[in-house]
Design a protein around this motif. Structure first.
Motif, mmCIF file in Angstrom:
data_model
loop_
_atom_site.group_PDB
_atom_site.id
_atom_site.type_symbol
_atom_site.label_atom_id
_atom_site.label_comp_id
_atom_site.label_asym_id
_atom_site.label_seq_id
_atom_site.Cartn_x
_atom_site.Cartn_y
_atom_site.Cartn_z
ATOM 1 N N GLY A 170 -57.638 63.491 -11.390
ATOM 2 C CA GLY A 170 -56.999 63.349 -10.060
ATOM 3 C C GLY A 170 -57.643 63.869 -8.742
ATOM 4 O O GLY A 170 -58.471 64.512 -8.887
ATOM 5 N N GLN A 171 -57.059 63.505 -7.524
ATOM 6 C CA GLN A 171 -57.627 63.763 -6.429
ATOM 7 C C GLN A 171 -56.978 64.982 -5.549
ATOM 8 O O GLN A 171 -55.481 64.722 -6.027
ATOM 9 N N ARG A 172 -57.371 65.889 -5.100
ATOM 10 C CA ARG A 172 -56.585 66.682 -4.335
ATOM 11 C C ARG A 172 -56.082 66.207 -2.924
ATOM 12 O O ARG A 172 -56.786 65.484 -2.492
ATOM 13 N N ASP A 173 -54.997 66.661 -2.537
ATOM 14 C CA ASP A 173 -54.510 66.563 -1.372
ATOM 15 C C ASP A 173 -53.995 65.097 -1.186
ATOM 16 O O ASP A 173 -54.209 64.414 -0.219
ATOM 17 N N PHE A 174 -53.575 64.457 -2.423
ATOM 18 C CA PHE A 174 -53.154 63.210 -2.641
ATOM 19 C C PHE A 174 -51.843 62.784 -1.867
ATOM 20 O O PHE A 174 -50.940 63.536 -2.152
ATOM 21 N N GLN A 175 -51.815 61.943 -0.994
ATOM 22 C CA GLN A 175 -50.740 61.690 -0.385
ATOM 23 C C GLN A 175 -50.208 60.192 -0.264
ATOM 24 O O GLN A 175 -50.813 59.278 0.224
ATOM 25 N N GLU A 176 -48.920 59.822 -1.277
ATOM 26 C CA GLU A 176 -48.822 58.457 -1.664
ATOM 27 C C GLU A 176 -48.658 57.679 -0.554
ATOM 28 O O GLU A 176 -49.134 56.512 -0.352
ATOM 29 N N VAL A 177 -47.850 58.066 0.619
ATOM 30 C CA VAL A 177 -47.539 57.034 1.571
ATOM 31 C C VAL A 177 -48.782 56.676 2.328
ATOM 32 O O VAL A 177 -48.978 55.745 2.785
ATOM 33 N N LYS A 178 -49.601 57.762 2.418
ATOM 34 C CA LYS A 178 -50.996 57.388 3.356
ATOM 35 C C LYS A 178 -51.806 56.844 2.554
ATOM 36 O O LYS A 178 -52.474 55.825 3.196
ATOM 37 N N VAL A 179 -52.033 57.081 1.213
ATOM 38 C CA VAL A 179 -52.820 56.327 0.378
ATOM 39 C C VAL A 179 -52.468 54.720 0.269
ATOM 40 O O VAL A 179 -53.379 53.614 0.595
ATOM 41 N N LEU A 180 -51.195 54.450 0.148
ATOM 42 C CA LEU A 180 -50.578 53.227 0.019
ATOM 43 C C LEU A 180 -50.735 52.256 1.182
ATOM 44 O O LEU A 180 -51.250 51.107 1.580
ATOM 45 N N ALA A 181 -50.741 53.024 2.751
ATOM 46 C CA ALA A 181 -50.742 52.407 3.953
ATOM 47 C C ALA A 181 -52.322 52.288 4.043
ATOM 48 O O ALA A 181 -52.602 50.966 4.935
ATOM 49 N N ASP A 182 -53.095 52.786 3.523
ATOM 50 C CA ASP A 182 -54.390 52.704 3.787
ATOM 51 C C ASP A 182 -54.954 51.537 2.921
ATOM 52 O O ASP A 182 -55.821 50.753 3.536
ATOM 53 N N LEU A 183 -54.599 51.255 1.794
ATOM 54 C CA LEU A 183 -54.808 50.360 1.227
ATOM 55 C C LEU A 183 -54.173 49.023 1.650
ATOM 56 O O LEU A 183 -54.857 47.898 1.488
ATOM 57 N N ARG A 184 -53.201 49.037 2.148
ATOM 58 C CA ARG A 184 -52.570 47.640 2.751
ATOM 59 C C ARG A 184 -53.529 47.173 3.912
ATOM 60 O O ARG A 184 -53.721 46.073 4.378
ATOM 61 N N GLU A 185 -54.013 48.251 4.536
ATOM 62 C CA GLU A 185 -55.073 47.640 5.866
ATOM 63 C C GLU A 185 -56.278 46.890 5.320
ATOM 64 O O GLU A 185 -56.734 45.958 5.894
ATOM 65 N N ASP A 186 -56.629 47.236 4.096
ATOM 66 C CA ASP A 186 -57.837 46.587 3.492
ATOM 67 C C ASP A 186 -57.827 45.544 2.423
ATOM 68 O O ASP A 186 -58.816 45.196 1.871
ATOM 69 N N ARG A 187 -56.429 45.550 1.893
ATOM 70 C CA ARG A 187 -56.315 44.681 0.584
ATOM 71 C C ARG A 187 -56.552 43.241 0.795
ATOM 72 O O ARG A 187 -57.213 42.794 -0.104
ATOM 73 N N GLY A 188 -56.744 42.792 2.181
ATOM 74 C CA GLY A 188 -57.028 41.364 2.441
ATOM 75 C C GLY A 188 -58.260 41.249 2.285
ATOM 76 O O GLY A 188 -58.980 40.395 1.572
ATOM 77 N N ARG A 189 -59.243 42.047 2.610
ATOM 78 C CA ARG A 189 -60.621 42.007 2.467
ATOM 79 C C ARG A 189 -61.258 42.264 1.060
ATOM 80 O O ARG A 189 -62.047 41.540 0.699
ATOM 81 N N ILE A 190 -60.426 43.115 0.524
ATOM 82 C CA ILE A 190 -60.830 43.255 -1.063
ATOM 83 C C ILE A 190 -60.346 42.121 -1.775
ATOM 84 O O ILE A 190 -61.448 41.556 -2.565
ATOM 85 N N ILE A 191 -59.307 41.469 -1.544
ATOM 86 C CA ILE A 191 -59.152 40.312 -2.365
ATOM 87 C C ILE A 191 -59.894 39.178 -2.015
ATOM 88 O O ILE A 191 -60.518 38.549 -3.009
ATOM 89 N N SER A 192 -60.207 39.104 -0.729
ATOM 90 C CA SER A 192 -61.219 37.934 -0.391
ATOM 91 C C SER A 192 -62.824 37.986 -0.912
ATOM 92 O O SER A 192 -63.338 37.147 -1.610
ATOM 93 N N GLY A 193 -63.096 39.313 -0.875
ATOM 94 C CA GLY A 193 -64.492 39.566 -1.499
ATOM 95 C C GLY A 193 -64.520 39.491 -3.191
ATOM 96 O O GLY A 193 -65.478 39.078 -3.769
ATOM 97 N N LEU A 194 -63.353 39.681 -3.625
ATOM 98 C CA LEU A 194 -63.383 39.644 -5.417
ATOM 99 C C LEU A 194 -63.122 38.256 -5.555
ATOM 100 O O LEU A 194 -63.662 37.844 -6.451
#
Length: 316
Positions: A170-194
């Motif tokens: 596991g990661q220390r200082d894991f904040q679910e809301v922040k982590v998911l919001a961070d992913l939403r910002e880049d998910r389009g780029r991830i999917i496009s590259g995959l």
């Protein structure tokens, strides 16, 4: 245009490194998920299950994969009707079921999981008719999570189990809301590259018949019925390896061998857990406080005493 290299880097930074599973299981999960873009090439598809104790990040892991694919937390529960579940299975490429335990494994839900794993269909009579039949397909991947191991061999043999360990991975200082919001910002780029990765490195090999060749080369293991999908995952692993080789493995083939041996061991352990008394004894030390608080219902009626409770409650 997002390069495959950038997409793989973001996939690990935003998703996989934040899921508390072993490094080799992160590759396994990545290959299983990316297989969603190629699922029409293979019929039987293994189920995935996150398993861990309470508050070990199972639901969060499911949310991360869901947000990656859909941009939202599309987690279902066992309370979902089977009609709705089959309807979703025809529209959504991956279904997520949160907190599925032994008590949720009704015959109808088990049938759905087996239908999804085999890539089959269910026939039912069309409403308001006497003879018309509707065929319900389940051409989707399925991910579940829960505390208890599965107890039906038919489902166990079709499931890839990913054991979660927050202390070790596991990661220390894991904040679910922040982590998911961070992913939403880049998910389009991830999917496009995959998608570019799949088009450039995987599709040519699939068209050349490599899936069947690799599937025939696997030795004996507990998930043999999914050899073609595992072969598809091996091709995806080769593509990922070009941008992110794993430490401690000389070749992708070595990691695939680790997957197969690990899943065979997990299957053996799960099969041992199909005996409820043995499962209780095996988990008593870990969950003693919770089990000792178990409650059974005692009724006195017409001179008879009725005791009602789960096997673990009665044993406790």
């Amino acid at each position: 245009l997002v390069t495959p290299s950038e997409a793989v880097r973001l996939l690990w930074d935003k998703v996989l490194s934040r899921i508390a599973i072993s490094p080799s299981d992160r590759y396994l999960l990545a290959c299983w998920v990316i297989g969603v873009f190629l699922k029409e090439h293979v019929r039987p598809k293994p189920l995935i299950r996150f398993q861990a104790s309470t508050a070990f990040g199972k639901s969060t892991a499911s949310k991360l994969v869901s947000v990656l694919l859909y941009g939202e937390e599309a987690l279902n529960h066992s309370a979902s009707t089977m009609a709705a579940t089959y309807a979703m299975a025809q529209r959504y490429p991956v279904l997520f079921f949160d907190n599925i335990e032994t008590r949720n494994m009704t015959p109808s839900f088990e049938d759905f999981l087996l239908t999804a794993a085999t890539g089959g269909m269910k026939a039912k009579r069309q409403s308001n008719t006497d003879s018309d039949v509707v065929l319900e397909h389940a051409n989707c991947l399925v991910l579940t999570n829960g505390i208890e191991p599965l107890t039906k061999h038919e489902v166990i043999s079709r499931t890839l189990e990913l054991k979660m360990d927050l202390i070790k991975y596991g990661q220390r200082d894991f904040q679910e809301v922040k982590v998911l919001a961070d992913l939403r910002e880049d998910r389009g780029r991830i999917i496009s590259g995959l998608v570019n990765l799949v088009a450039q490195s995987c599709l040519p090999r699939i068209k050349a018949g490599h899936v069947q060749r690799i599937a025939r080369a696997f030795g004996p293991h507990s998930k043999e019925r999914f050899n073609e999908y595992l072969a598809l995952m091996s091709i995806i692993l080769d593509a990922l390896w070009a941008y992110r080789p794993a430490h401690g493995y000389a070749m992708p083939h070595d990691m695939v061998a680790t997957w197969l041996s690990g899943q065979s061991a997990a299957t053996k352990k799960q099969d041992e857990g199909t005996n409820e008394v043995l499962y209780f004894m095996d988990t008593f030390a870990e969950r003693r406080d919770r089990l000792m608080d178990a409650v059974v219902e005692v009724k006195h009626e017409n001179g008879a005493v009725t005791i009602k409770g789960s096997t673990s409650a009665l044993l406790s």
